[in-house]
Design an enzyme around this catalytic site. Structure first.
Site, PDB file in Angstrom:
ATOM      1  N   ASP A 162      23.057  95.714 -31.448  1.00 22.91           N
ATOM      2  CA  ASP A 162      22.474  97.044 -31.617  1.00 22.91           C
ATOM      3  C   ASP A 162      22.983  97.658 -32.913  1.00 22.91           C
ATOM      4  O   ASP A 162      24.180  97.567 -33.222  1.00 22.91           O
ATOM      5  CB  ASP A 162      22.878  97.983 -30.470  1.00 22.91           C
ATOM      6  CG  ASP A 162      22.234  97.627 -29.145  1.00 22.91           C
ATOM      7  OD1 ASP A 162      21.261  96.845 -29.148  1.00 22.91           O
ATOM      8  OD2 ASP A 162      22.708  98.131 -28.101  1.00 22.91           O
ATOM      9  N   ASP A 214       9.098  93.219 -20.547  1.00 21.88           N
ATOM     10  CA  ASP A 214      10.549  93.059 -20.539  1.00 21.88           C
ATOM     11  C   ASP A 214      11.147  93.940 -19.456  1.00 21.88           C
ATOM     12  O   ASP A 214      10.683  95.057 -19.212  1.00 21.88           O
ATOM     13  CB  ASP A 214      11.133  93.442 -21.897  1.00 21.88           C
ATOM     14  CG  ASP A 214      10.667  92.496 -22.980  1.00 21.88           C
ATOM     15  OD1 ASP A 214      10.654  91.287 -22.721  1.00 21.88           O
ATOM     16  OD2 ASP A 214      10.307  92.956 -24.072  1.00 21.88           O
ATOM     17  N   ARG A 250       9.056 105.274 -20.228  1.00 23.96           N
ATOM     18  CA  ARG A 250      10.253 104.879 -19.475  1.00 23.96           C
ATOM     19  C   ARG A 250      10.471 105.918 -18.360  1.00 23.96           C
ATOM     20  O   ARG A 250      11.135 106.939 -18.558  1.00 23.96           O
ATOM     21  CB  ARG A 250      11.469 104.804 -20.406  1.00 23.96           C
ATOM     22  CG  ARG A 250      11.273 103.847 -21.598  1.00 23.96           C
ATOM     23  CD  ARG A 250      11.819 102.475 -21.340  1.00 23.96           C
ATOM     24  NE  ARG A 250      11.506 101.557 -22.460  1.00 23.96           N
ATOM     25  CZ  ARG A 250      12.314 101.320 -23.488  1.00 23.96           C
ATOM     26  NH1 ARG A 250      13.468 101.956 -23.567  1.00 23.96           N
ATOM     27  NH2 ARG A 250      11.983 100.454 -24.420  1.00 23.96           N
ATOM     28  N   SER A 276      17.694  97.828 -31.286  1.00 25.92           N
ATOM     29  CA  SER A 276      18.169  96.662 -30.554  1.00 25.92           C
ATOM     30  C   SER A 276      17.421  95.462 -31.106  1.00 25.92           C
ATOM     31  O   SER A 276      16.197  95.499 -31.243  1.00 25.92           O
ATOM     32  CB  SER A 276      17.896  96.819 -29.051  1.00 25.92           C
ATOM     33  OG  SER A 276      18.289  95.666 -28.344  1.00 25.92           O
ATOM     34  N   GLN A 301       8.483 102.934 -31.030  1.00 27.48           N
ATOM     35  CA  GLN A 301       9.297 102.041 -31.858  1.00 27.48           C
ATOM     36  C   GLN A 301       8.444 101.333 -32.896  1.00 27.48           C
ATOM     37  O   GLN A 301       7.250 101.145 -32.695  1.00 27.48           O
ATOM     38  CB  GLN A 301       9.960 100.954 -30.986  1.00 27.48           C
ATOM     39  CG  GLN A 301      11.004 101.443 -30.025  1.00 27.48           C
ATOM     40  CD  GLN A 301      11.656 100.288 -29.278  1.00 27.48           C
ATOM     41  OE1 GLN A 301      12.670 100.480 -28.627  1.00 27.48           O
ATOM     42  NE2 GLN A 301      11.100  99.097 -29.343  1.00 27.48           N
ATOM     43  N   GLU A 353      22.147 104.405 -30.478  1.00 27.12           N
ATOM     44  CA  GLU A 353      21.440 103.183 -30.844  1.00 27.12           C
ATOM     45  C   GLU A 353      20.140 103.530 -31.536  1.00 27.12           C
ATOM     46  O   GLU A 353      19.322 104.275 -31.001  1.00 27.12           O
ATOM     47  CB  GLU A 353      21.158 102.362 -29.588  1.00 27.12           C
ATOM     48  CG  GLU A 353      20.301 101.131 -29.814  1.00 27.12           C
ATOM     49  CD  GLU A 353      19.746 100.587 -28.511  1.00 27.12           C
ATOM     50  OE1 GLU A 353      18.597 100.119 -28.525  1.00 27.12           O
ATOM     51  OE2 GLU A 353      20.460 100.640 -27.479  1.00 27.12           O
TER      52      GLU A 353
END
Length: 329
Positions: free
Chosen positions: A230, A51, A104, A246, A119, A243
């Site tokens: 979110d 993604d 990231r 998502s 996650q 957040e």
């Protein structure tokens, strides 16, 4: 301003982290009929399975000696999970969850952001009949109830902790936020609304608003921008909304084509994932990711995400944590 002191010591924190993950996985899998499966750390660039998040983040990549291909560490598993649902032959209203670990590299480091992302990624098969806003809201309420049950159990185990979750979760769209606060930035709108209403599901992220601006970016080829959102939690320790998840109902062939055209990237239709979706080989699904470290930070009343995960930090962060009595792992 009072000096920060963690409510749990290091060993208590480690025990609480394990307990939170055990409890929440149990609650989430029960609420959504999910089965845990294994997941990849990386995929090939040519597969189109990674993604691109907001479209600007650079994946960590490396060449594979054995094949000559380029592999990318996943940003999320949104597309891969849909293939997995078809491969494992999940039926309607059953699905999977997995531990997703990512890097990231372009993340700005602060109290809520690090280079390491963990996650619970989940995905479930749905039918055309429930591909609507009401089913999305129903699922959000189930996930929020799983968070509430986890918070209550952890607070019983560790009485020093406060439960900051509100009793109900509020629903609002990005356009409604813009109408309410036209002079604020998107992040300021979120903070203002969630500070007043508590836990909130912010819907319809990705498409331009009536002002012509986007509230936030979303990849055009996994969530349907009209059926996503979110989960935002108000966190009094940092006096901000953040957040925690998502999620959304995923694109079908029609919304995929529409959103790819809007982002001028119809060339993605050549990728195996997109071809399979358009040809009807993949089921209709909904899914999302729920931040493990973020949920742990929230439930354990921590000041910094580095108190609940091991990562790398810049000198500015290390200095800030030392000055504010924040023990990084």
């Amino acid at each position: 301003m009072s000096v920060y002191h963690s409510k749990l010591n290091l060993m208590e924190t480690e025990k609480a982290l394990k307990d939170i993950k055990t409890i929440f996985e149990r609650e989430l899998s029960s609420a959504l009929n999910l089965t845990r499966i294994s997941a990849p750390l990386f995929v090939t660039r040519e597969s189109g399975l990674n993604d691109n998040l907001n479209g600007v983040e650079r994946p960590v990549s490396f060449d594979i000696k054995a094949t000559g291909e380029t592999a990318e560490v996943v940003h999320s598993l949104a597309k891969w999970k849909r293939f997995a649902l078809a491969k494992y032959k999940f039926g309607p209203f059953f699905g999977l969850y997995t531990d997703m670990n990512a890097i990231r590299r372009d993340e700005d480091l602060d109290n809520l952001h690090s280079l390491y992302v963990d996650q619970w990624d989940w995905e479930t098969v749905i039918t055309r009949e429930v591909r609507d806003v009401e089913y999305l809201k129903k699922t959000v309420r189930k996930i929020y109830a799983a968070m509430q049950n986890t918070a209550e159990e952890i607070c019983r185990e560790f009485p020093a902790l406060d439960n900051f979750l509100t009793q109900e979760i509020t629903f609002v769209t990005t356009q409604e936020l813009e109408d309410l606060y036209p002079d604020l930035t998107p992040k300021e709108r979120e903070n203002t609304f969630v500070r007043e209403h508590g836990s909130t599901f912010l819907m319809q992220i990705g498409a331009p608003l009536r002002s012509g601006a986007k509230h936030d970016g979303r990849a055009p080829d996994y969530d349907d921008w009209a059926l996503n959102g979110d989960i935002l939690l108000y966190y009094p320790v940092l006096d901000c909304a953040f957040e925690i998840s998502s999620m959304g109902i995923r694109v079908d062939a029609e919304s995929l084509h529409r959103q790819l055209a809007a982002e001028n990237c119809l060339d993605r239709l050549q990728y195996p994932f997109h071809k399979a979706l358009v040809s009807g080989e993949l089921p209709l699904t909904m899914g999302g990711g729920i931040g493990q470290s973020r949920l742990c930070l929230f439930l354990l009343n921590k000041m910094h995400i580095g108190e609940v995960q091991v990562s790398l930090w810049d000198e500015k962060t290390v200095r800030y944590c030392a000055e504010n009595n924040i023990p990084l792992m």
